[in-house]
Write an enzyme that holds these catalytic residues in place. Structure first.
Site, mmCIF file in Angstrom:
data_model
loop_
_atom_site.group_PDB
_atom_site.id
_atom_site.type_symbol
_atom_site.label_atom_id
_atom_site.label_comp_id
_atom_site.label_asym_id
_atom_site.label_seq_id
_atom_site.Cartn_x
_atom_site.Cartn_y
_atom_site.Cartn_z
ATOM 1 C CD GLU A 137 -2.662 -1.298 2.516
ATOM 2 O OE1 GLU A 137 -2.659 -0.499 3.309
ATOM 3 O OE2 GLU A 137 -3.724 -2.008 2.278
ATOM 4 C CG ASP A 250 7.921 -18.731 1.712
ATOM 5 O OD1 ASP A 250 8.903 -17.828 2.317
ATOM 6 O OD2 ASP A 250 7.577 -19.486 2.530
ATOM 7 N N GLY A 349 32.351 -0.533 -21.544
ATOM 8 C CA GLY A 349 32.707 0.860 -21.496
ATOM 9 C C GLY A 349 31.324 1.866 -21.919
ATOM 10 C CD GLU A 373 7.820 -11.091 -5.659
ATOM 11 O OE1 GLU A 373 7.818 -12.273 -5.107
ATOM 12 O OE2 GLU A 373 7.278 -11.025 -6.886
ATOM 13 C CB THR A 375 14.189 -4.524 1.231
ATOM 14 O OG1 THR A 375 13.959 -4.609 2.604
ATOM 15 C CG2 THR A 375 13.054 -3.236 0.835
#
Ligand code: COS
Length: 399
Positions: A137, A250, A349, A373, A375
């Site tokens: 939320e 999970d 590069g 999902e 941190t």
């Protein structure tokens, strides 16, 4: 070539040679269909529903769903191989597979009534419908038990009001798993999960723009204004909502980790090819020890991530507890994907800084995986709690 279906009604391992055929098929499908579209889709922030349909036709959206409900009934390790290949091609498409299969379908398989399974799973597996996972939320991310969305009992069912944020597939879904609080005093034991048809009156979705990566993935904010659903929309019982969310995560974290192995693999492939082709000081870049060191570091991270994903997958296939091992895999693979993508740009590069090569997209797309999902910090707290038995996530006391 679509997925072969497993010979039983529940999940089963297809055996090493079939698993390797499934992986090879996913690899060539990714090379032929996903990679050629990835750059333009990212540039145009285009959610490619035609490509989603092709992914569904391969059977990848229901890979771990039992055959009785329209899935392929595969085991988690084989599913992880498919997700890895799609993740190598385009994390935006991998997100579709992860959300639809691991978060939505798996939750219905585990917690749904027979009627809910029959109603939703065949449509979700075939790609006829998409589903989304409405947990986060605007004010609630890591603290998943503290939801503000409310579900109030009515005579005929429930009335749900609240907002959801960062919801993948939210603008294209036919059904949303909505987590809501039924009784704030009960905290996480008051949460419930509802299967909410997005066509319901009072339900609206809005596209979120301006993302760093996953630009061709659909991301929405959802608003529910007194959305009415019947009692039969509840997934599990009143108070099961937090467990539905945690068990879904999970599975979701496993899928994210597998996709990140794919990013690492793509970084290795792109860097090896570029280092052999590009010359400086009259020799290929691959001739320089410091370039080889970067490639070796990427290979180390890819292979270690892959082994951690296999370990978590094997535990899932054996039906054993795997929350901690899944967090280890998710933590290591997602951080590795960011590091590999960063190294791959270094090998390329200046050429790696524009989208002629996939590595800048790998970095932008990998970055969200250490956020969503759960941190990296949440994964560390889950791992640390399992190791010490001490919960470092306890709510802070008011001072
Ligand atoms: N599967 C099923 N049930 C589980 C579970 C799991 N993996 N993990 C925990 N539970 C159950 C527990 O058994 C416990 O049940 P009881 O109430 O019967 O005792 C209940 O859930 C609470 O468990 P716990 O105390 O471990 O929960 P915490 O409040 O400590 O969880 C964290 C805290 C931070 C781990 C959790 O809120 C979390 O994962 N947050 C991150 C959320 C997230 O990833 N958000 C991003 C979503 S993007 S899709």
């Amino acid at each position: 070539m679509p997925l072969p279906v497993a010979p039983a009604s529940s999940r089963c391992a297809p055996g090493p040679s079939i698993a390797s055929t499934i992986r090879e098929t996913a690899r060539s499908f990714t090379d032929k269909e996903i990679i050629p579209a990835a750059k333009e889709n990212a540039r145009n922030a285009h959610f490619d529903t035609d490509l989603v349909k092709k992914i569904a036709d391969q059977g990848y959206l229901g890979a771990i769903v039992p055959r009785d409900y329209g899935g392929a009934g595969l085991d988690y390790i084989t599913y992880g191989l498919i997700v890895e290949e799609i993740g190598r091609g385009d994390s935006a498409m991998r997100t579709v597979v992860s959300v639809q299969t691991s978060l939505v379908c798996s939750s219905i398989v585990r917690w749904g009534t027979e009627e809910q399974k029959q109603r939703w799973l065949p449509r979700l597996c075939s790609g006829e419908s998409l589903g989304c996972f409405g947990l986060t939320e605007p004010d609630t991310g890591s603290d998943a038990a503290n939801l503000r969305t409310r579900a109030t009992k009515t005579d005929s069912g429930w009335s749900i009001s609240g907002q959801k944020m960062w919801i993948s597939l939210g603008n294209f879904s036919e059904v949303a798993l909505i987590f809501a609080q039924t009784d704030p005093e009960k905290k996480h034991r008051g949460l419930a999960c509802f299967l909410v048809p997005t066509a319901s009156e009072g339900f609206s979705a809005q596209e979120i723009h301006g993302k760093l990566g996953l630009r061709s993935s659909d991301t929405a904010s959802l608003a529910l204004d007194e959305v009415e659903v019947g009692d039969d929309a509840m997934l599990g019982e009143i108070g099961d909502g937090f467990k539905v969310a945690m068990s879904a995560l999970d599975n979701g974290r496993y899928s994210v980790a597998a996709g990140c192995v794919g990013i690492c693999d793509g970084c290795v492939d792109a860097s090896v090819a570029y280092a052999k082709e590009r010359k400086q000081f009259g020799v290929p870049l691959a001739r320089f020890q410091l370039v080889q060191e970067m490639i070796a570091d990427m290979i180390l991270k890819r292979d270690a991530s892959r082994m951690l994903v296999y370990r978590a997958g094997a535990l899932k296939d054996e039906g054993k507890p795997n929350t901690t091992e899944t967090s280890v895999a998710k933590l290591y693979a997602t951080e590795s994907a960011v590091e590999c993508a960063n190294l791959a740009i270094q090998v390329h590069g200046g050429a790696g800084y524009v989208d002629d090569y996939p590595v800048e997209r790998y970095l932008r797309d990998a970055r969200v995986t250490t956020l969503y999902e759960g941190t990296s910090q949440i994964q560390k707290l889950i791992i640390g709690r399992a190791a010490t038995g001490i919960n470092a996530m306890l709510p802070f006391e008011e001072s």
